[in-house]
Design a protein around this motif. Structure first.
Motif, PDB file in Angstrom:
ATOM      1  N   SER A 339       0.851  -1.185   0.000  1.00 15.98           N
ATOM      2  CA  SER A 339       0.000   0.000   0.000  1.00 15.98           C
ATOM      3  C   SER A 339       0.888   1.237   0.000  1.00 15.98           C
ATOM      4  O   SER A 339       2.041   1.190   0.431  1.00 15.98           O
ATOM      5  CB  SER A 339      -0.928   0.005   1.212  1.00 15.98           C
ATOM      6  N   LYS A 340       0.342   2.340  -0.469  1.00 19.51           N
ATOM      7  CA  LYS A 340       1.100   3.589  -0.533  1.00 19.51           C
ATOM      8  C   LYS A 340       0.921   4.326   0.791  1.00 19.51           C
ATOM      9  O   LYS A 340      -0.205   4.602   1.220  1.00 19.51           O
ATOM     10  CB  LYS A 340       0.567   4.424  -1.693  1.00 19.51           C
ATOM     11  N   ASP A 341       2.033   4.638   1.427  1.00 17.51           N
ATOM     12  CA  ASP A 341       2.004   5.304   2.730  1.00 17.51           C
ATOM     13  C   ASP A 341       2.985   6.463   2.685  1.00 17.51           C
ATOM     14  O   ASP A 341       4.205   6.251   2.663  1.00 17.51           O
ATOM     15  CB  ASP A 341       2.379   4.323   3.835  1.00 17.51           C
ATOM     16  N   GLY A 342       2.443   7.683   2.632  1.00 15.80           N
ATOM     17  CA  GLY A 342       3.319   8.845   2.587  1.00 15.80           C
ATOM     18  C   GLY A 342       4.185   8.897   1.344  1.00 15.80           C
ATOM     19  O   GLY A 342       5.330   9.349   1.405  1.00 15.80           O
ATOM     20  N   GLY A 343       3.652   8.412   0.263  1.00 12.94           N
ATOM     21  CA  GLY A 343       4.402   8.441  -0.993  1.00 12.94           C
ATOM     22  C   GLY A 343       5.308   7.250  -1.198  1.00 12.94           C
ATOM     23  O   GLY A 343       5.983   7.154  -2.238  1.00 12.94           O
ATOM     24  N   LYS A 347       4.688  -2.674   3.044  1.00 15.90           N
ATOM     25  CA  LYS A 347       3.959  -3.927   3.296  1.00 15.90           C
ATOM     26  C   LYS A 347       4.234  -4.333   4.738  1.00 15.90           C
ATOM     27  O   LYS A 347       5.400  -4.437   5.142  1.00 15.90           O
ATOM     28  CB  LYS A 347       4.419  -5.017   2.327  1.00 15.90           C
ATOM     29  N   ASP A 348       3.174  -4.550   5.491  1.00 15.52           N
ATOM     30  CA  ASP A 348       3.302  -4.905   6.915  1.00 15.52           C
ATOM     31  C   ASP A 348       4.150  -3.882   7.654  1.00 15.52           C
ATOM     32  O   ASP A 348       4.941  -4.216   8.540  1.00 15.52           O
ATOM     33  CB  ASP A 348       3.920  -6.304   7.061  1.00 15.52           C
ATOM     34  N   GLY A 349       4.013  -2.615   7.243  1.00 15.33           N
ATOM     35  CA  GLY A 349       4.724  -1.539   7.913  1.00 15.33           C
ATOM     36  C   GLY A 349       6.151  -1.331   7.465  1.00 15.33           C
ATOM     37  O   GLY A 349       6.820  -0.403   7.935  1.00 15.33           O
ATOM     38  N   GLU A 350       6.624  -2.169   6.578  1.00 11.83           N
ATOM     39  CA  GLU A 350       8.002  -2.065   6.100  1.00 11.83           C
ATOM     40  C   GLU A 350       8.020  -1.496   4.685  1.00 11.83           C
ATOM     41  O   GLU A 350       7.256  -1.929   3.825  1.00 11.83           O
ATOM     42  CB  GLU A 350       8.684  -3.431   6.110  1.00 11.83           C
ATOM     43  N   PRO A 351       8.921  -0.520   4.410  1.00  9.14           N
ATOM     44  CA  PRO A 351       8.986   0.041   3.059  1.00  9.14           C
ATOM     45  C   PRO A 351       9.540  -0.987   2.068  1.00  9.14           C
ATOM     46  O   PRO A 351      10.389  -1.813   2.421  1.00  9.14           O
ATOM     47  CB  PRO A 351       9.935   1.226   3.209  1.00  9.14           C
ATOM     48  N   LEU A 352       9.031  -0.948   0.853  1.00  9.46           N
ATOM     49  CA  LEU A 352       9.558  -1.785  -0.212  1.00  9.46           C
ATOM     50  C   LEU A 352      10.927  -1.235  -0.605  1.00  9.46           C
ATOM     51  O   LEU A 352      11.037  -0.138  -1.168  1.00  9.46           O
ATOM     52  CB  LEU A 352       8.609  -1.773  -1.412  1.00  9.46           C
ATOM     53  N   THR A 353      11.971  -1.980  -0.283  1.00  7.32           N
ATOM     54  CA  THR A 353      13.347  -1.547  -0.530  1.00  7.32           C
ATOM     55  C   THR A 353      14.076  -2.634  -1.303  1.00  7.32           C
ATOM     56  O   THR A 353      14.061  -3.803  -0.897  1.00  7.32           O
ATOM     57  CB  THR A 353      14.088  -1.258   0.792  1.00  7.32           C
ATOM     58  N   LEU A 354      14.723  -2.256  -2.388  1.00  6.04           N
ATOM     59  CA  LEU A 354      15.442  -3.202  -3.231  1.00  6.04           C
ATOM     60  C   LEU A 354      16.943  -2.994  -3.105  1.00  6.04           C
ATOM     61  O   LEU A 354      17.433  -1.868  -3.205  1.00  6.04           O
ATOM     62  CB  LEU A 354      15.030  -3.033  -4.694  1.00  6.04           C
ATOM     63  N   ARG A 355      17.664  -4.076  -2.864  1.00  5.98           N
ATOM     64  CA  ARG A 355      19.125  -4.019  -2.848  1.00  5.98           C
ATOM     65  C   ARG A 355      19.609  -4.178  -4.284  1.00  5.98           C
ATOM     66  O   ARG A 355      19.462  -5.256  -4.880  1.00  5.98           O
ATOM     67  CB  ARG A 355      19.706  -5.110  -1.955  1.00  5.98           C
ATOM     68  N   ILE A 356      20.172  -3.106  -4.835  1.00  9.22           N
ATOM     69  CA  ILE A 356      20.598  -3.090  -6.234  1.00  9.22           C
ATOM     70  C   ILE A 356      22.116  -3.139  -6.295  1.00  9.22           C
ATOM     71  O   ILE A 356      22.805  -2.267  -5.752  1.00  9.22           O
ATOM     72  CB  ILE A 356      20.083  -1.841  -6.959  1.00  9.22           C
TER      73      ILE A 356
END
Length: 513
Positions: A339-343, A347-356
């Motif tokens: 879900s979008k939260d503050g832009g 998910k489950d309170g954790e930001p979607l973060t990708l290790r690139i």
């Protein structure tokens, strides 16, 4: 160029470069000095799949690709598919190796066997069951299964033909001895490789007498070396430098689309957001490749929305490319539980973060990787960008310690889909480190290599490529535009669309006006 600028550049270059003067007996007009970002490694077969041997034309392949990526004769003047599993190649007569020995069918057979024995990757590439010299200049190759792609695979640099003297008594590779227009002369580690004209070459003799390949890994230093006259050719300059040099009458810049692709490989296995196909498709729908090319590469590149570039006739049409579609991406992410939260997507309170992960040795790689991260951040997906050496990145990828690895691949180098789809994405492929597996894709790729071009071939590869799009194990980013900058004295150079063939035999130098 103004004198003050030349002086400033000379001072800057002297701090980072070791000058390589042309030997007193050499004619500067007959010697070409080339700055490269990769070390040549002429005393090793495996690194970079021996591409230097093909790039520099020390050695020849049986079959070649012309500037339209069509198959043309090399050391084989003709080839015939005599049965589903048997090919017959007619070997060019009157050809000698650099050591004076004659090229014949037995020599070709021995060379290909050495390649298979020493480079495990070649076994799957060539698929050879048996080879037999049925005449002095006739070689018959039987494959393990019907294999219509064999002539295309024989254009790959890994299949160059070596003289017996390239190997010692134990079969170990010692140096490249081939049939090309250039002979290997000298190698200084981390510095240079030198080749000289082979006057007994079977084709048209080069105008130049010598080519010196300077290893200059720093991209700025490579351009400085060109501007100060230390080198005549700079490969892979930074796009910003290429744009600047194009406006300077002292230099020429060549910028041509080639078969290379920059893309992000997704970790589809294990505990990673990208194990979810919906997230992979969402990422593909959020990244505007046009913005990436303009911002990261000064507009020098082609936006990539599919694995293969659109410019090659043999790529089947009808495959749906990706497109930027934020509404579609949002629906996919929401379906996957985000879900979008503050832009920001969470998910489950954790930001979607990708290790690139990526590596910095290739000119454009850092800029592309950072631009990808910036575009994702603008769409609410955070990232942790880390740059390594190629080996350092690969080690982490093989351990599964990543989400996206930004890499470069040359998918049309053989003018056929087989090598690239089989070696990169087949579930049994040695290079498939992503954990992606699709049984139907495997079935189609295995079938495609058995088919001659035609309606069934088109249908088979079209479906395979559509699966690649629909299952999204990668995000295509940029189809490479190959950049080369030269002094104005260099004439006759052309960019080959494979990106791995210099053709310096057609190049000459003249005095500046």
């Amino acid at each position: 160029m103004r004198l003050w600028r030349r002086t400033l550049l000379a001072l800057a270059a002297s701090a980072t470069l070791v000058s390589l003067p042309v030997a007193a007996q050499d004619d500067p007009d007959k010697t070409l000095v080339v700055g490269t970002m990769w070390e040549s490694l002429p005393l090793a077969m495996a690194p970079r799949r021996s591409r230097f041997f093909n790039e520099s034309e020390i050695l020849d392949t049986l079959v070649k690709l012309d500037y339209d990526m069509n198959l043309v004769p090399g050391l084989a003047t003709a080839w015939e598919h005599v049965s589903p599993k048997v090919w017959r190649f007619e070997i060019r007569s009157g050809v000698t190796f650099h050591d004076g020995t004659a090229l014949d069918a037995e020599a070709v057979k021995a060379s290909l066997q050495h390649v298979i024995d020493l480079l495990p990757y070649a076994a799957d590439l060539l698929n050879i069951e048996r080879m037999e010299a049925t005449g002095p200049l006739t070689l018959e190759i039987e494959t393990t299964e019907p294999f219509a792609a064999l002539p295309n695979q024989l254009t790959d640099a890994i299949t160059v033909i070596y003289a017996a003297s390239s190997f010692d008594a134990d079969g170990k590779f010692v140096k490249p001895v081939g049939t090309g227009p250039w002979t290997f002369v000298d190698y200084v580690k981390q510095d240079r490789t030198v080749v000289e004209r082979f006057d007994a070459y079977w084709g048209e003799a080069p105008a130049l007498e010598r080519v010196v390949y300077r290893y200059i890994p720093d991209h700025n230093s490579r351009t400085l070396a060109l501007e100060t006259g230390e080198i005549d050719v700079a490969t892979n300059p930074l796009p910003s430098d290429a744009t600047r040099l194009a406006d300077d009458p002292d230099f020429k810049v060549y910028a041509e689309p080639t078969s290379g692709l920059y893309y992000g490989a997704f970790n589809t296995a294990g505990d990673t957001p990208l194990a979810d196909r919906r997230v992979r498709l969402a990422v593909n729908a959020l990244v505007g490749r046009e913005i990436l090319v303009k911002g990261a590469l000064d507009g020098i590149g082609e936006p990539a929305y599919s694995f293969f570039g659109p410019q090659f006739d043999w790529v089947p049409d009808g495959v749906t490319p990706y497109a930027v579609d934020r509404e579609k991406a949002a629906a996919l992410l929401e379906e996957a539980g985000y879900s979008k939260d503050g832009g920001r997507w969470t998910k489950d309170g954790e930001p979607l973060t990708l290790r690139i992960l990526s590596y910095s040795s290739r000119t454009e790689m850092s800029a592309i990787t950072e631009a990808l991260a910036a575009l994702l951040a603008n769409e609410g997906i955070a990232s942790d960008v880390q740059l390594y050496t190629w080996d350092g990145m690969l080690d982490l990828v093989r351990k599964g310690e990543y989400d996206v690895s930004v890499v470069f691949w040359t998918p049309e180098m053989t003018g056929h889909p087989d090598l690239h789809l089989k070696s990169q994405f087949h579930s049994g492929a040695e290079l498939n480190d992503q954990g992606w597996a699709n049984p139907r894709f495997d079935e189609l790729v295995d079938r495609g290599r058995t088919l001659d071009p035609g309606a069934e071939w088109d249908e088979t590869y079209r479906e395979a490529l559509q699966i690649l799009q629909d299952d999204a194990p990668i995000i295509p980013l940029v189809h490479k535009v190959f950049l080369v900058a030269t002094s104005k004295e260099v004439t006759g150079y052309r960019v080959h669309p494979s990106g791995f063939f210099f053709d310096f035999k057609s190049v000459s130098k003249s005095e500046a006006d």
